[in-house]
Motif scaffolding. Structure first.
Motif, mmCIF file in Angstrom:
data_model
loop_
_atom_site.group_PDB
_atom_site.id
_atom_site.type_symbol
_atom_site.label_atom_id
_atom_site.label_comp_id
_atom_site.label_asym_id
_atom_site.label_seq_id
_atom_site.Cartn_x
_atom_site.Cartn_y
_atom_site.Cartn_z
ATOM 1 N N UNK A 124 0.859 -1.195 0.000
ATOM 2 C CA UNK A 124 0.000 0.000 0.000
ATOM 3 C C UNK A 124 0.890 1.238 0.000
ATOM 4 N N UNK A 125 1.733 1.375 0.991
ATOM 5 C CA UNK A 125 2.793 2.386 1.099
ATOM 6 C C UNK A 125 2.408 3.776 0.586
ATOM 7 N N UNK A 126 1.518 4.454 1.301
ATOM 8 C CA UNK A 126 1.144 5.817 0.949
ATOM 9 C C UNK A 126 2.344 6.749 1.112
ATOM 10 N N UNK A 127 2.607 7.527 0.096
ATOM 11 C CA UNK A 127 3.676 8.511 0.158
ATOM 12 C C UNK A 127 3.200 9.823 -0.460
ATOM 13 N N UNK A 128 3.645 10.924 0.159
ATOM 14 C CA UNK A 128 3.280 12.262 -0.313
ATOM 15 C C UNK A 128 4.491 12.921 -0.959
ATOM 16 N N UNK A 129 4.211 13.831 -1.927
ATOM 17 C CA UNK A 129 5.278 14.421 -2.724
ATOM 18 C C UNK A 129 5.052 15.925 -2.889
ATOM 19 N N UNK A 130 6.115 16.667 -2.641
ATOM 20 C CA UNK A 130 6.159 18.092 -2.965
ATOM 21 C C UNK A 130 6.948 18.230 -4.258
ATOM 22 N N UNK A 131 6.345 18.828 -5.266
ATOM 23 C CA UNK A 131 6.942 18.838 -6.609
ATOM 24 C C UNK A 131 7.117 20.280 -7.073
ATOM 25 N N UNK A 132 8.309 20.628 -7.471
ATOM 26 C CA UNK A 132 8.605 21.998 -7.879
ATOM 27 C C UNK A 132 9.165 22.013 -9.298
ATOM 28 N N UNK A 133 8.544 22.796 -10.180
ATOM 29 C CA UNK A 133 9.038 22.943 -11.545
ATOM 30 C C UNK A 133 8.208 22.245 -12.595
ATOM 31 N N UNK A 134 7.282 21.382 -12.202
ATOM 32 C CA UNK A 134 6.382 20.702 -13.125
ATOM 33 C C UNK A 134 5.215 20.128 -12.324
ATOM 34 N N UNK A 135 4.213 19.635 -13.022
ATOM 35 C CA UNK A 135 3.034 19.090 -12.359
ATOM 36 C C UNK A 135 2.833 17.625 -12.736
ATOM 37 N N UNK A 136 2.222 16.881 -11.816
ATOM 38 C CA UNK A 136 1.951 15.461 -12.026
ATOM 39 C C UNK A 136 0.469 15.208 -11.766
ATOM 40 N N UNK A 137 -0.160 14.446 -12.645
ATOM 41 C CA UNK A 137 -1.588 14.134 -12.492
ATOM 42 C C UNK A 137 -1.792 13.157 -11.330
ATOM 43 N N UNK A 138 -2.774 13.482 -10.485
ATOM 44 C CA UNK A 138 -3.098 12.651 -9.325
ATOM 45 C C UNK A 138 -4.002 11.489 -9.729
ATOM 46 N N UNK A 139 -3.535 10.243 -9.560
ATOM 47 C CA UNK A 139 -4.435 9.103 -9.779
ATOM 48 C C UNK A 139 -5.490 9.048 -8.674
ATOM 49 N N UNK A 140 -6.634 8.436 -8.985
ATOM 50 C CA UNK A 140 -7.677 8.294 -7.983
ATOM 51 C C UNK A 140 -7.235 7.306 -6.905
ATOM 52 N N UNK A 141 -7.470 7.674 -5.663
ATOM 53 C CA UNK A 141 -7.156 6.782 -4.550
ATOM 54 C C UNK A 141 -8.409 5.980 -4.207
ATOM 55 N N UNK A 142 -8.491 4.792 -4.770
ATOM 56 C CA UNK A 142 -9.668 3.949 -4.571
ATOM 57 C C UNK A 142 -9.573 3.186 -3.248
ATOM 58 N N UNK A 143 -10.696 2.687 -2.795
ATOM 59 C CA UNK A 143 -10.712 1.853 -1.598
ATOM 60 C C UNK A 143 -9.841 0.626 -1.841
ATOM 61 N N UNK A 144 -9.019 0.312 -0.852
ATOM 62 C CA UNK A 144 -8.109 -0.823 -1.010
ATOM 63 C C UNK A 144 -8.878 -2.127 -1.186
ATOM 64 N N UNK A 145 -8.380 -2.961 -2.073
ATOM 65 C CA UNK A 145 -9.101 -4.181 -2.450
ATOM 66 C C UNK A 145 -8.783 -5.369 -1.545
ATOM 67 N N UNK A 146 -7.867 -5.204 -0.610
ATOM 68 C CA UNK A 146 -7.512 -6.318 0.266
ATOM 69 C C UNK A 146 -6.853 -5.820 1.533
ATOM 70 N N UNK A 147 -6.294 -6.773 2.315
ATOM 71 C CA UNK A 147 -5.672 -6.440 3.584
ATOM 72 C C UNK A 147 -4.344 -7.177 3.732
ATOM 73 N N UNK A 148 -3.446 -6.578 4.484
ATOM 74 C CA UNK A 148 -2.162 -7.212 4.770
ATOM 75 C C UNK A 148 -2.372 -8.515 5.527
ATOM 76 N N UNK A 149 -3.256 -8.488 6.514
ATOM 77 C CA UNK A 149 -3.466 -9.661 7.367
ATOM 78 C C UNK A 149 -4.008 -10.856 6.583
#
Length: 277
Positions: A124-149
């Motif tokens: 899953x590994x959610x990570x946030x990004x600060x981006x300077x000098x260009x833009x990146x399209x945000x993919x949709x964050x859908x409900x997770x389809x499973x679990x680690x356990x």
């Protein structure tokens, strides 16, 4: 093109940048030896670097230590470096396009959030990004389809957090095969994250990296998604599982009803007054 990866660790971000950009040079900087780093390594404290050194590069990636902002690490009562603001000041003085990455809760400008399920990888590994000098399209964050356990995903940290602690499972989930160092993999950025971001830096968005994940491409009510489809013809190859595509579709909801429209094989993406197909 010359790329600099600050706080590079084992090189997860560097590998993604290499795959997409194929630069002539990637230099990673880390205070630890990082013997399995796959590119040129400068074993040095990032905070001791001269700004003029940073200016020698075309693009800079930075992943300051995350422990100070991590919920898990806050529980143990230890003190960790708080470097985001200082690193940002350094990057702004260098005046180069940059990406700074960290965990949820870090004091970054939230320009982008990525999740492993957006790309179909095993973390899953959610990570946030600060981006300077260009833009990146945000993919949709859908409900997770499973679990680690349940074994659907892996948590590459500690003892696996109720999931697998096998190094081979961590390597596969993160798509990192050049090191078996569990600590290094736990600190790493999945290469596909930096690869996706790098594609926007060069103006050639690589939406093929996404796992049928909708993206908010334009400032409108539509979400756009690539899909492989069946045509329905009796003797077609798709009856045997060899689907057609991928093709682009767009979706939106009107009065509770989901509307879907076909676009075609290519999507015209417009950013920074330039168009890419």
């Amino acid at each position: 093109m010359k790329i600099l990866d600050l706080f590079c660790c084992a090189g997860g971000a560097s590998m993604g940048l290499y795959k997409e950009l194929k630069p002539e040079c990637i230099v990673g900087v880390d205070i630890k030896p990082q013997k399995e780093y796959p590119f040129q390594l400068l074993n040095k404290n990032v905070m001791d670097l001269d700004v003029n050194f940073l200016k020698e590069f075309d693009f800079i990636w930075a992943s300051p230590p995350c422990q100070n902002y991590s919920k898990v690490c806050k529980w143990n009562g230890r003190n960790y470096p708080d470097l985001v603001d200082a690193v940002r000041d350094m990057l702004l003085k260098a005046d180069r396009p940059y990406v700074m990455e960290n965990v949820p809760g870090a004091p970054l400008r939230n320009d982008l959030m990525l999740c492993g399920e957006m790309f179909g990888i095993g973390v899953i590994r959610h990570r946030f990004f600060e981006i300077n000098g260009f833009k990146v399209v945000q993919p949709m964050h859908k409900k997770h389809s499973g679990k680690v356990i349940n074994g659907d995903f892996v948590t590459c940290a500690g003892n696996g957090a109720h999931g697998s602690s096998k190094i081979s499972d961590w390597q596969k989930a993160m798509e990192i095969d050049w090191t078996r160092d569990k600590w290094a993999i736990a600190q790493a950025v999945p290469p596909v994250y930096s690869q996706y971001i790098a594609s926007f830096y060069i103006g050639k968005p690589n939406f093929d990296l996404l796992n049928e994940c909708p993206v908010k491409v334009y400032d409108d009510d539509w979400y756009y998604q690539q899909e492989n489809v069946m045509c329905g013809k009796e003797n077609c190859k798709c009856k045997k599982g060899i689907l057609h595509g991928p093709y682009w579709y767009k979706y939106k909801e009107i009065n509770g009803k989901k509307i879907k429209k076909y676009i075609g094989k290519n999507l015209m993406y417009v950013a920074a007054n330039q168009s890419y197909v």
